[in-house]
Design an enzyme around this catalytic site. Structure first.
Site, PDB file in Angstrom:
ATOM      1  N   ARG A 169       0.851  -1.197   0.000  1.00  0.00           N
ATOM      2  CA  ARG A 169       0.000   0.000   0.000  1.00  0.00           C
ATOM      3  C   ARG A 169       0.886   1.245   0.000  1.00  0.00           C
ATOM      4  NH1 ARG A 169      -1.506   1.641   4.663  1.00  0.00           N
ATOM      5  NH2 ARG A 169      -2.325  -0.311   5.445  1.00  0.00           N
ATOM      6  N   TYR A 221     -15.809  17.897 -15.412  1.00  0.00           N
ATOM      7  CA  TYR A 221     -16.237  16.500 -15.432  1.00  0.00           C
ATOM      8  C   TYR A 221     -17.292  16.271 -14.325  1.00  0.00           C
ATOM      9  CZ  TYR A 221     -16.271  11.516 -14.555  1.00  0.00           C
ATOM     10  OH  TYR A 221     -16.687  10.236 -14.325  1.00  0.00           O
ATOM     11  N   ASP A 264      -6.396  19.707 -13.732  1.00  0.00           N
ATOM     12  CA  ASP A 264      -6.756  18.379 -14.222  1.00  0.00           C
ATOM     13  C   ASP A 264      -6.306  18.335 -15.688  1.00  0.00           C
ATOM     14  OD1 ASP A 264      -8.012  16.150 -15.303  1.00  0.00           O
ATOM     15  OD2 ASP A 264      -9.795  16.334 -14.038  1.00  0.00           O
ATOM     16  N   LYS A 283      -7.511   7.405 -19.199  1.00  0.00           N
ATOM     17  CA  LYS A 283      -7.789   7.978 -20.518  1.00  0.00           C
ATOM     18  C   LYS A 283      -6.548   7.893 -21.425  1.00  0.00           C
ATOM     19  CE  LYS A 283     -11.812   8.792 -18.788  1.00  0.00           C
ATOM     20  NZ  LYS A 283     -11.696   8.596 -17.383  1.00  0.00           N
TER      21      LYS A 283
HETATM   22  O1  P1T Z   1     -12.775   7.713 -14.240  1.00  0.00           O
HETATM   23  P1  P1T Z   1     -11.619   8.099 -13.354  1.00  0.00           P
HETATM   24  O2  P1T Z   1     -10.338   7.449 -13.730  1.00  0.00           O
HETATM   25  O3  P1T Z   1     -11.939   7.967 -11.899  1.00  0.00           O
HETATM   26  O4  P1T Z   1     -11.346   9.672 -13.638  1.00  0.00           O
HETATM   27  C1  P1T Z   1     -12.228  10.693 -13.314  1.00  0.00           C
HETATM   28  C2  P1T Z   1     -12.049  11.879 -14.245  1.00  0.00           C
HETATM   29  C3  P1T Z   1     -11.368  13.002 -13.792  1.00  0.00           C
HETATM   30  N1  P1T Z   1     -11.167  14.081 -14.586  1.00  0.00           N
HETATM   31  C4  P1T Z   1     -11.618  14.110 -15.856  1.00  0.00           C
HETATM   32  C5  P1T Z   1     -11.392  15.317 -16.698  1.00  0.00           C
HETATM   33  C6  P1T Z   1     -12.303  13.014 -16.378  1.00  0.00           C
HETATM   34  O5  P1T Z   1     -12.742  13.070 -17.650  1.00  0.00           O
HETATM   35  C7  P1T Z   1     -12.547  11.876 -15.557  1.00  0.00           C
HETATM   36  C8  P1T Z   1     -13.323  10.698 -16.041  1.00  0.00           C
HETATM   37  N2  P1T Z   1     -14.110  10.946 -17.164  1.00  0.00           N
HETATM   38  C9  P1T Z   1     -14.933  10.076 -17.792  1.00  0.00           C
HETATM   39  C10 P1T Z   1     -15.144   8.826 -17.373  1.00  0.00           C
HETATM   40  C11 P1T Z   1     -15.626  10.597 -18.985  1.00  0.00           C
HETATM   41  O6  P1T Z   1     -16.161   9.804 -19.797  1.00  0.00           O
HETATM   42  O7  P1T Z   1     -15.639  11.816 -19.166  1.00  0.00           O
END
Ligand code: P1T
Length: 379
Positions: A46, A98, A170, A195
């Site tokens: 962890r 988001y 972000d 992503k």
């Molecule tokens: O899905 P996750 O890995 O927990 O990430 C969250 C997140 C944070 N910031 C941005 C700009 C994001 O686009 C996302 C996740 N977004 C999607 C799942 C989407 O389809 O827009």
């Protein structure tokens, strides 16, 4: 060192025990000690894991930071950043954000006494008006999800320095291939590695990258104490993805441009959101802070019939209808009912996110095929 070379080499060393050129998946929860406290830098997975360490180092190098920290999702990274704050603290963020970030701010951290303000951040004056003695953090997402507005990171870097605030960027939509916010005054870069960074739609992970040692220590304490850390196999997959980040991003940008231009000239399309157009309201800022304009394109059809948008989403064949973005394959989505459904309709409308908006994550297929797919789907 230039970006492509860094993507392949930076932060990653051959494995010290075997010389393996690719970082092994250290699938272990714990590490044997010779005597209490006498260990090789690893005690419990962890806290530290060699596969994760290599990924964290690679991310720090790509973002021109000093320290990287990985989390089990992008949202877990957002959660860790928010835990730097205390009840009574205030945060200013963009009203085009988001949906999951909006949800954790308003539905989780607001209950712990943190106050959030959402505004149009294209105008720094709007934000300055909201900053008071309780403000501790400014949260930027650029390009924004899903309207692809561009926020001037350098301008907020200057404001945060002047007012002694933490600036978070972000960088999920841009990636360090397109922009490095730490060079523009951000204190923390946050990523959904799910992503473009992972790039193959096979892993969910998040990260924070910082330059400052003290901030790193506080975040590492939160990472270890709260425990939302990723497993080594997932770290291996993101390490593998990073090695082609520059190649994939170059193609995403080329295809994004072709798709945006096709849509702009289509008689049934009303509006296309893409920061590469000279008429995009923030095009100059995009040109200044980004290397290219990315692979995300949003658009609205003429008229405001949601059924027309639904029909296009159903008809698309190569663009798969799915949440997420940034993978090699093209995806399409309907933000109002999918990724941004957690934002109240009234707030969405105020930010300009209509019920008919379609969001495309343009993949790295051949652009001609993607355009043919859009042509048949729009009709
Ligand atoms: O899905 P996750 O890995 O927990 O990430 C969250 C997140 C944070 N910031 C941005 C700009 C994001 O686009 C996302 C996740 N977004 C999607 C799942 C989407 O389809 O827009």
């Amino acid at each position: 060192m230039k970006f492509g070379t860094k993507a392949i080499h930076a932060g990653v060393e051959p494995d010290p025990s075997t010389g393996a050129i690719m970082t092994p998946i250290y699938q272990t929860s714990t590490y044997v000690q010779r005597s209490p406290g006498d260990h090789k830098g690893y005690e419990y997975s962890r806290t530290h894991n060699p596969t994760r360490t290599q990924l964290q180092n690679a991310l720090a190098a790509l973002e021109n930071g000093k320290h990287g920290l990985c989390f089990s999702s992008g949202m877990a990274a957002v959660d860790a950043i928010m835990k730097l704050l205390k009840p009574g603290d205030e945060v200013v963020s963009t009203n085009d954000l988001y949906g999951g970030s909006y949800r954790i701010f308003t539905k989780i951290f607001q209950n712990y006494g943190i106050k959030f303000h959402f505004t149009n951040m294209q105008d720094v004056g709007n934000v300055e008006k909201l900053v008071n003695e309780n403000t501790k953090m400014i949260w930027v997402e650029t390009p924004t999800n899903p309207l692809l507005n561009i926020i001037d990171i350098k301008a907020y870097g200057e404001l945060c320095k002047k007012r002694n605030l933490l600036l978070v960027a972000d960088n999920t939509f841009a990636t360090p291939y397109l922009q490095t916010p730490l060079d523009m005054g951000a204190d923390m870069v946050m990523h959904s590695l799910t992503k473009y960074m992972g790039g193959h739609s096979d892993v969910v992970m998040g990260a924070i990258i910082v330059k400052d040692d003290d901030l790193h220590e506080r975040l590492a304490f939160i990472q270890n104490s709260c425990g939302a850390t990723p497993g080594p196999q997932d770290c291996f997959l993101v390490l593998r993805g990073l090695k082609t980040l520059h190649l994939r991003m170059e193609r995403h940008c080329q295809n994004g441009r072709q798709v945006a231009e096709f849509l702009k000239n289509h008689p049934k399309v009303n509006k296309v959101y893409w920061p590469g157009f000279t008429e995009h309201p923030n095009h100059e800022v995009a040109q200044k802070q980004m290397r290219d304009f990315g692979g995300m394109v949003s658009f609205e059809l003429k008229g405001d019939n949601v059924d027309d948008a639904t029909r296009v989403l159903e008809n698309l064949k190569l663009f798969a209808l799915a949440e997420s973005l940034g993978g090699v394959e093209s995806l399409c989505g309907h933000p109002a009912t999918m990724t941004h459904a957690s934002i109240p309709r009234e707030d969405r409308m105020k930010a300009g996110l209509s019920d008919t908006l379609i969001r495309l994550s343009v993949g790295v297929e051949d652009a001609e095929d993607l355009i043919a797919d859009l042509e048949q789907a729009i009709g």
